[in-house]
Motif scaffolding. Structure first.
Motif, PDB file in Angstrom:
ATOM      1  N   UNK A 174      -5.963   0.174  -3.077  1.00  8.89           N
ATOM      2  CA  UNK A 174      -6.376   0.100  -4.489  1.00  8.89           C
ATOM      3  C   UNK A 174      -7.876  -0.012  -4.748  1.00  8.89           C
ATOM      4  N   UNK A 175      -8.691   0.807  -4.120  1.00  9.09           N
ATOM      5  CA  UNK A 175     -10.089   0.907  -4.536  1.00  9.09           C
ATOM      6  C   UNK A 175     -10.176   1.903  -5.683  1.00  9.09           C
ATOM      7  N   UNK A 176     -11.043   1.617  -6.618  1.00 16.48           N
ATOM      8  CA  UNK A 176     -11.209   2.534  -7.739  1.00 16.48           C
ATOM      9  C   UNK A 176     -12.231   3.600  -7.354  1.00 16.48           C
ATOM     10  N   UNK A 177     -11.843   4.827  -7.490  1.00 18.74           N
ATOM     11  CA  UNK A 177     -12.746   5.924  -7.166  1.00 18.74           C
ATOM     12  C   UNK A 177     -12.506   7.037  -8.170  1.00 18.74           C
ATOM     13  N   UNK A 178     -13.063   6.828  -9.369  1.00 19.20           N
ATOM     14  CA  UNK A 178     -12.781   7.766 -10.438  1.00 19.20           C
ATOM     15  C   UNK A 178     -11.293   7.803 -10.673  1.00 19.20           C
ATOM     16  N   UNK A 179     -10.726   8.991 -10.648  1.00 16.23           N
ATOM     17  CA  UNK A 179      -9.281   9.102 -10.834  1.00 16.23           C
ATOM     18  C   UNK A 179      -8.562   9.036  -9.494  1.00 16.23           C
ATOM     19  N   UNK A 180      -9.323   9.260  -8.430  1.00 15.89           N
ATOM     20  CA  UNK A 180      -8.689   9.276  -7.110  1.00 15.89           C
ATOM     21  C   UNK A 180      -8.470   7.872  -6.614  1.00 15.89           C
ATOM     22  N   UNK A 181      -7.425   7.729  -5.811  1.00 17.16           N
ATOM     23  CA  UNK A 181      -7.206   6.450  -5.139  1.00 17.16           C
ATOM     24  C   UNK A 181      -7.711   6.582  -3.705  1.00 17.16           C
ATOM     25  N   UNK A 182      -8.291   5.513  -3.222  1.00 13.22           N
ATOM     26  CA  UNK A 182      -8.717   5.519  -1.824  1.00 13.22           C
ATOM     27  C   UNK A 182      -7.500   5.294  -0.941  1.00 13.22           C
ATOM     28  N   UNK A 183      -7.705   5.518   0.340  1.00 11.45           N
ATOM     29  CA  UNK A 183      -6.606   5.316   1.272  1.00 11.45           C
ATOM     30  C   UNK A 183      -6.888   4.115   2.164  1.00 11.45           C
ATOM     31  N   UNK A 184      -5.807   3.583   2.704  1.00 10.89           N
ATOM     32  CA  UNK A 184      -5.967   2.486   3.660  1.00 10.89           C
ATOM     33  C   UNK A 184      -6.890   2.942   4.796  1.00 10.89           C
ATOM     34  N   UNK A 185      -6.536   4.064   5.386  1.00 13.48           N
ATOM     35  CA  UNK A 185      -7.427   4.706   6.364  1.00 13.48           C
ATOM     36  C   UNK A 185      -8.069   5.881   5.655  1.00 13.48           C
TER      37      UNK A 185
END
Lengths: 777, 326
Positions: free
Chosen positions: A108-119
């Motif tokens: 759950x990192x915020x990156x615009x509309x994209x979600x980050x990944x664990x890896x």
């Protein structure tokens, strides 16, 4: 008989408070017998003797040790990972990477509309997750992690938020990914306000990035029983971890149990689960064995949060009579590589601490290639205080008014920054300023420093600062279960974590106050999602004001039931019963009194279970703590060495629940404030790599015992807040560190005439400023 | 975590010397620096030779000519608390008392203190810097606020971390070194290596050579010593700048003197030009100021450490004035 008396665990010779009628709020406590006393911690023995089980103490015969491999670059993309030889190393059981089955998870990192990944294949900060390894020993796991071959595409980085907006500098990714967030707050008419002012000052300030670095590093133990995961986790909130883990892994809350009974400090950095939490859970799943994963000290400097650096500008207008007419504040901050609160609350004190009709605050958060921020003890506030409280000092000098008097002139009785201008339940700011100044000997001390020998190179100075903390009132939900056993001892079941502030002790004292049971005969069970009730995280200085009213309610519930069964047994109406010395006493006929452990009905049922809920906060009113701190310093004007001679802290945090833990909070908060002011700063290698170079306790300098004055005096201001909640307590843990750094800077100014606008105030900076100052004169 | 190494605890110095020949051997005394270096992979080790049981290397004694012999395994605490050191060389006791923290002083030895590795955060971090066999000094253009203003030759700008070494150098001490070819005495002044001579080494110790003891010559009549350390926090911190002074007064004139700066160069940095200013003169405020100016005349500050120039100037002046008063 004596034995039997001793088997009853009452505190002393006093009647416990009356019980309210069902559905009614209890009255505020009058004179208290237990609450407010300097009582040592109920778990002091466990903590000191080593009996307390912290996360790192949890072990199993088949336990494996996990480590994480982080990116060594400030900004890089992972092309490929080769684990073949690392996996073959002795003792190694599993290696987890983004391509492992089940590891392709959203983070759950915020990156615009994209979600980050664990890896995430794009590691935007140093230490971002590459792989997890588990082995028979931590050393084998480390060796294996180091043997993993990673092919990186190393990318340009930006490490200085002050340069992030320069179009010529690198952006974190795409050139438009520079600004994460902007915020604007406005009231009144700034232009008009400055036009009305007799004096207008404008100054730029900066605070450096501070790392929480609690003594216990971050980590957890993960163990699966079938599809049920148990996590022992060093955390400020077990239910929040449960929620995050369930969400990331996509499993029901009922399948995750999180236990965190003891923790060795968090200061905000343990409010959330880390990627390491999920890595431990996945490695345990892969191997079918429990996995213990503790971050190394160095890793905690990279990935567990910080107080972000703040670049601030404050323009202020004041009339000669001390009326503030306008405040214009801007801040540029960074939460690191993702939006994460890099400007959070930095402007709050400018908005709300002093009466001012015309205010504008503009905040900009930019992205850099560095670890993310997270709430650090009073997020935003010490930075804002660094600017505002130094500006107040400068303004008071310009208009020839004492800094305390100037502040006294500008105390609001309501929150100006909140919609509808709600009044505070109480504001002890005036008393904090007046009583703090009196105890410190402020006026005489100012006179003395003004008259000191001009030729003495070692100069004395005094300074002060004030604050409020924007929350600190707590609130629902909280559910407490209190069990009174047949022998008169009790078990208090509470979901909240004890950060080390003394929560458990204070809650036991609340039960003691209501039921007369000795605090050490009350067993506190807490912070376990499997056996305690939902509680919010311990943060925001809200644990005591949130939990203590619920505990009080649970105790009252127990008492009500106790009177009910006693009434039946004694054939006396319940309303005619009193509880004293562990005895139930009928008001009309005292000869019929009966010891608690002699109640047949209680013996038979074994336990009385009382339940308490946290009621709502007062409507249309705000609950905030307030404070003023005063200090004296000595400055060697030849070298810029500063010694803090004494600190006086006057705090209105509502009712003092335990004087010992209260004073300890004050000492701890001031110590941390001294760190921000004088010794601590994260240093990034801006030139070539963007890496953190201050990642141990030598290069990242926490204040030592010698850097903290032995004379720290805590002055408790109790405004008798009957509206805040049923115990009258407000938060303390965060306000204690808010005005500290600014008070030190003001004292250094008082001593030297040099305004230190950047932290840290150390010989590196001060000797240079002294030399410049000398040349100017 | 740690490299794989063999471990030997020797019973005699000779055994230690024999065991230590060949590369990859490191001597374990207090271990406060060695263990950290191994954990942080600053260098590797094939063999660790523990000399902790060599009681002959422990303790402080007076030599027949009135000087002092300090065994290499003497702890920093023992030096700080030694009555004879406090009496003869108060500056040395002071320097020792300012080292690190009580726990580290109890554990750390004087031999280890002289042989310790630099504390540069690039050298100690994940950077393959010039000193570790790489091809660049990251500090020269990087975060060099704690780095040197003398003697880097723009190769490597570490500072020598010791508080004790500058004082020993000011006192004209020497190091007795024992190795495969017997023993030799190395004046401390020649013990340390500048980057221009060898950027990979900090001392002149050859393969298999071990520091056996430190010899401090007899204090001349009229000797006054002092050590002054400026640091960011009051304990557990290396010197931002340090100053060791050993001046021999005859009446109110300085007859002989030596001034060694710490925290400012890759080796304890003797400021002969500043010594010249004071030797042969009455140490008044004017001379002190002139010496202070002279001590920093050749400084070559980097981007973030120019403050060290003014700081050094300030403490040289302050300490000279203090010593002048007795």
């Amino acid at each position: 008989m004596k034995d039997q008396d001793e088997s009853l665990y009452y505190v002393g010779d006093f009647p416990v408070p009356e019980s309210p009628e069902p559905g009614q709020e209890p009255k505020p406590w009058g004179k208290t017998r237990v609450i407010g006393k300097p009582i040592p911690r109920v778990d002091a023995y466990e903590r000191v003797s080593g009996a307390a089980v912290y996360t790192s103490d949890v072990t199993f015969s088949d336990i494996l040790y996990g480590v994480v491999l982080g990116s060594p670059y400030a900004n890089a993309k992972v092309r490929s990972i080769d684990v073949a030889s690392a996996l073959k190393m002795p003792g190694v059981h599993a290696i987890l990477t983004g391509s492992t089955k089940g590891a392709d998870l959203v983070w759950p990192y915020v990156w615009g509309k994209d979600k980050a990944k664990l890896f995430d294949p794009h590691c935007r900060y140093e230490g971002d997750l590459i792989a997890g390894v588990c082995a028979e020993t931590p050393y084998q796991a480390w060796d294996s992690a180091r043997a993993i071959k990673v092919d990186y595409e190393v990318l340009p980085f930006v490490s200085d938020e002050r340069k992030a907006l320069d179009p010529k500098s690198k952006a974190v990714e795409a050139p438009d990914k520079r600004v994460a967030k902007t915020e604007k707050y406005e009231r009144g008419n700034l232009e008009k306000g400055f036009a009305e002012a007799d004096i207008v000052l404008e100054t730029e300030y900066r605070t450096e990035c501070q790392i929480q670095t609690p003594i216990e590093p971050h980590g957890c133990v993960a163990k699966w029983d079938g599809d049920h995961l148990t996590l022992w986790h060093s955390t400020q909130g077990v239910f929040y971890i449960q929620q995050q883990v369930a969400e990331v892994l996509g499993i029901p809350l009922s399948k995750v149990r999180v236990i965190g009974r003891y923790m060795g400090g968090g200061f905000g950095s343990k409010l959330e689960a880390g990627k390491y939490t999920i890595v431990a859970a996945l490695l345990a799943k892969m191997t079918g064995r429990p996995v213990k994963l503790l971050l190394s000290r160095e890793e905690t400097f990279l990935v567990t949060g910080n107080r972000p650096p703040s670049n601030m500008k404050l323009k202020a207008g004041v009339k000669k009579d001390g009326t503030l007419t306008a405040l214009h504040f801007t801040v540029l901050g960074t939460g690191g590589a993702y939006e994460s609160g890099g400007i959070s609350l930095t402007d709050w004190l400018v908005r709300d601490l002093y009466t001012c009709p015309n205010v504008m605050c503009e905040s900009t958060e930019v992205l850099i290639n560095a670890g993310l921020t997270c709430p650090f003890r009073a997020p935003g506030h010490p930075q804002g205080a660094w600017a505002l409280e130094q500006m107040m000092d400068s303004l008071s000098e310009k208009i020839g008014m004492d800094p305390v008097e100037f502040r006294l002139k500008n105390i609001p009785s309501f929150s100006q920054a909140r919609q509808g201008n709600p009044p505070y339940t109480t504001t002890g700011l005036k008393e904090c300023l007046e009583q703090g100044a009196k105890a410190f000997g402020w006026e005489e001390a100012r006179k003395k420093t003004a008259q000191q020998d001009k030729d003495n190179p070692v100069r004395s100075g005094v300074g002060m600062g004030a604050c409020l903390w924007f929350v600190g009132g707590g609130g629902p939900p909280s559910t407490i279960v209190l069990k009174l056993f047949a022998d008169g001892s009790a078990n208090l079941n509470m979901g909240a974590s004890d950060l080390g502030t003394g929560t458990k002790t204070i809650m036991a004292m609340v039960v003691s106050e209501e039921l007369g049971i000795k605090p050490d005969k009350i067993q506190v069970e807490n912070a376990d999602t499997g056996s305690t009730q939902f509680a919010t995280r311990s943060g925001g200085s809200k644990t005591i004001p949130t939990e203590s009213p619920a505990v009080r309610a649970a105790a009252i519930d127990v008492k009500r039931q106790l009177f009910q069964i006693a009434a039946e047994e004694l054939k006396v109406p319940a309303s005619n019963l009193a509880l004293q010395n562990g005895e139930i006493i009928p008001n009309a006929d005292q000869s019929k009194k009966v010891k608690l452990n002699k109640l047949e009905a209680l013996k038979k049922r074994g336990v009385i279970i009382g339940i308490g809920y946290r009621g709502p906060n007062p409507e249309k009113k705000w609950v905030n703590p307030f404070a003023a701190q005063f200090c004296e310093v000595k400055v060697d004007t030849r070298t810029g060495e500063v010694r803090i001679v004494r600190f006086f802290a006057a705090h209105d945090s509502g009712r003092v629940m335990n004087r010992l833990t209260y004073d300890n909070q004050v000492i701890g908060g001031i110590t941390m404030g001294i760190g921000l002011a004088m010794t601590e700063m994260r240093v990034l290698d801006h030139n070539e790599t963007g890496k953190v170079v201050s990642r141990n306790w030598h290069d990242y300098k926490l204040p030592t015992a010698l850097d903290v004055p032995w004379e720290i005096v805590s002055i408790a201001i109790d405004p008798n807040d009957t509206e805040a909640n049923t115990t009258g307590a407000k938060g303390l843990g965060e306000p204690v560190t808010i005005p500290t750094a600014a008070a030190i800077a003001n004292a250094v100014y008082n001593a030297t005439g040099i305004r230190i606008t950047n932290t840290p105030i150390n010989p590196l900076q001060l000797s240079r400023l002294m030399a410049e100052h000398k040349t100017r004169r | 975590m740690l490299p794989n190494f063999s471990y030997i605890r020797v019973k005699s110095l000779q055994e230690a010397v024999e065991a230590s020949q060949g590369g990859g051997t490191h001597i374990l005394a207090g271990g406060t620096d060695l263990l950290g270096c191994l954990r942080d992979q600053i260098f590797s080790a094939d063999q660790i030779v523990s000399i902790t049981r060599l009681s002959a290397l422990k303790g402080i004694s007076q030599t027949s000519d009135g000087g002092l012999r300090i065994g290499a395994l003497t702890t920093i605490t023992e030096i700080a608390e030694s009555p004879v050191i406090k009496q003869l060389f108060p500056g040395l006791a002071r320097a020792a008392s300012e080292v690190a923290s009580p726990a580290l002083r109890n554990r750390g030895t004087v031999g280890g203190n002289l042989c310790q590795k630099p504390r540069c955060w690039y050298y100690r971090g994940e950077f393959r810097c010039l000193r570790k066999g790489g091809d660049t000094c990251y500090a020269l253009g990087g975060e060099n606020q704690y780095h040197g203003i003398f003697g880097s030759d723009y190769k490597c700008c570490i500072v020598h971390p010791s508080d004790i070494a500058p004082m020993l150098m000011a006192l004209g001490a020497s190091v007795k070194v024992t190795g495969p070819r017997g023993s030799r005495n190395v004046p401390i002044e020649n013990f340390f290596v500048l980057p221009k001579d060898d950027v990979r080494r900090e001392t002149v110790l050859g393969s298999g050579e071990i520091v056996e003891e430190i010899l401090v010559p007899k204090p001349p009549d009229g000797l006054r010593t002092s050590y002054r350390k400026v640091r960011v926090r009051l304990a557990w911190d290396f010197a931002v700048v340090g100053l060791a002074l050993a001046l021999v007064f005859k009446g109110d004139k300085v007859e002989l003197g030596s001034m060694v700066l710490g925290g400012t160069a890759p080796i304890p940095w003797r400021s002969k030009s500043a010594e010249h200013v004071i030797i042969g003169h009455r140490l008044d405020a004017k001379i002190s100021l002139k010496a202070a100016e002279t001590s920093v005349k050749d400084a070559q500050p980097l981007e973030h450490n120019a403050y060290k120039v003014s700081l050094l100037r300030a403490i040289v002046e302050e300490e000279l004035n203090k010593l002048a008063q007795g």
